[in-house]
Write an enzyme that holds these catalytic residues in place. Structure first.
Site, PDB file in Angstrom:
ATOM      1  N   HIS A 144       6.904   3.497  -0.632  1.00 60.98           N
ATOM      2  CA  HIS A 144       6.233   4.155   0.493  1.00 60.98           C
ATOM      3  C   HIS A 144       6.258   5.673   0.306  1.00 60.98           C
ATOM      4  CE1 HIS A 144       5.574   4.986   4.927  1.00 60.98           C
ATOM      5  NE2 HIS A 144       6.255   6.064   4.565  1.00 60.98           N
ATOM      6  N   GLU A 145       7.420   6.205  -0.023  1.00 59.66           N
ATOM      7  CA  GLU A 145       7.539   7.665  -0.194  1.00 59.66           C
ATOM      8  C   GLU A 145       6.753   8.153  -1.405  1.00 59.66           C
ATOM      9  OE1 GLU A 145       8.721   9.559   2.047  1.00 59.66           O
ATOM     10  OE2 GLU A 145       9.402   7.871   3.255  1.00 59.66           O
ATOM     11  N   HIS A 148       3.134   8.827  -0.673  1.00 57.07           N
ATOM     12  CA  HIS A 148       2.833  10.158  -0.118  1.00 57.07           C
ATOM     13  C   HIS A 148       2.571  11.157  -1.246  1.00 57.07           C
ATOM     14  CE1 HIS A 148       3.504   9.064   3.973  1.00 57.07           C
ATOM     15  NE2 HIS A 148       4.808   8.886   3.864  1.00 57.07           N
ATOM     16  N   GLU A 219       1.220   7.363   7.509  1.00 59.34           N
ATOM     17  CA  GLU A 219       2.360   6.453   7.419  1.00 59.34           C
ATOM     18  C   GLU A 219       1.881   5.014   7.250  1.00 59.34           C
ATOM     19  OE1 GLU A 219       5.436   7.259   7.036  1.00 59.34           O
ATOM     20  OE2 GLU A 219       5.009   9.399   7.257  1.00 59.34           O
TER      21      GLU A 219
END
Length: 302
Positions: A144-145, A148, A219
């Site tokens: 997930h990070e 970004h 997100e």
């Protein structure tokens, strides 16, 4: 030759929202600086120097300041072999260069990514997160990070938040320094000076809402991209549920310290329960995130 794009699923919705947000905030910025120049024409060189300097400082140093504020400490593969191993697997899956890897000494279970580009990226996990998650759950969070970083939305959020920071500073200067006392009230420029605090507050509110709206979507986009990359949306859903449940056991004092950095975190320190609070939240609700992952899991199973 330029490096090929990562294997993270492209998100046209995120790209469109980032472009739209940047355009609207850029338009606000032009209007806001124009008002300042009209009201303080004799001081226009100072205004341009200050606004330009603040923008450069925020773009170049905000990620480092945020990482420092959150206690990120870069670690080597020897110091954190499991964490580095997970990042290595994600980089291989996504065909991305490896970011700097860091750990923050905090019992608050969380993770975050900073950096203007893949070359300056840093991915950090807290000791509380590393202690609580299973390997596949940790992989989902870190994927997930890394999303970004791949989508470059950290840099976009840094730029997008600049106008709000500038408007907030101008509002405080106007209220504390008394811009309006510098010219007669019947002078048009003096009237404009009276309006500066109000205009600054409106600009701050609009830019705040725009960045929050973008933040919530990014997100969801990062959850979706991580689930598709790893092929295990259930692991990410499990991590979300576990981290959300553990947040309630963290002392309020520790959560208050983490709250200013909510926009960077995988999971906010405090989750808004009421509809108005959700409008100002940097993250979608846990239910929204789990519903999306459930749909992805169903699609993958087909």
């Amino acid at each position: 030759m330029p490096r090929a794009r990562s294997r993270y699923a492209p998100d046209r919705g995120l790209t469109g929202r980032m472009v739209t947000t940047m355009f609207l905030i850029g338009l606000l910025y032009v209007v806001f600086v124009g008002v300042l120049l009209a009201a303080l024409w004799g001081s226009w060189p100072i205004i341009l120097i200050i606004t330009g300097g603040l923008f450069i400082a925020q773009f170049w140093f905000s990620d480092r300041i945020a990482a420092y504020g959150m206690g990120a400490r870069e670690v080597t593969p020897e110091q954190a072999p499991e964490l580095h191993g997970t990042i290595d697997r994600i980089c291989a899956l996504a065909d991305m260069p490896k970011p700097k890897v860091a750990i923050a000494e905090s019992d608050v279970p969380n993770a975050f990514a900073t950096g203007r580009s893949e070359k300056t990226a840093l991915v950090c996990a807290t000791t509380g997160l590393l202690r609580r998650l299973e390997p596949e759950e940790l992989e989902g969070v870190l994927a997930h990070e890394m999303s970004h970083v791949a989508h470059r939305d950290v840099a976009v959020m840094t730029i997008a938040s600049f106008l709000g920071v500038l408007a907030g500073i101008v509002t405080r200067i106007a209220l504390w320094g008394g811009f309006a006392r510098s010219r007669p009230g019947n002078d048009p420029a003096g009237i404009l000076l009276l309006l500066i605090p109000l205009i600054s507050a409106v600009v701050y509110a609009i830019s705040f809402l725009l960045t929050r709206l973008l933040s919530r979507y990014r997100e969801l986009s990062a959850d979706r991209a991580a689930a598709l990359l790893t092929g295990r949306p259930s692991a990410l859903a499990s991590a979300l549920t576990k981290v959300s449940g553990q947040m309630a056991r963290i002392p309020t004092e520790d959560l208050r310290k983490a709250e200013p950095y909510n926009a960077f975190y995988f999971m906010p320190a405090f989750s808004a329960k009421e509809s108005l609070g959700r409008l100002f939240s940097s993250h979608p609700t846990l239910e929204q995130r789990l519903d999306q992952l459930s749909r992805i899991s169903a699609d993958l199973s087909r």
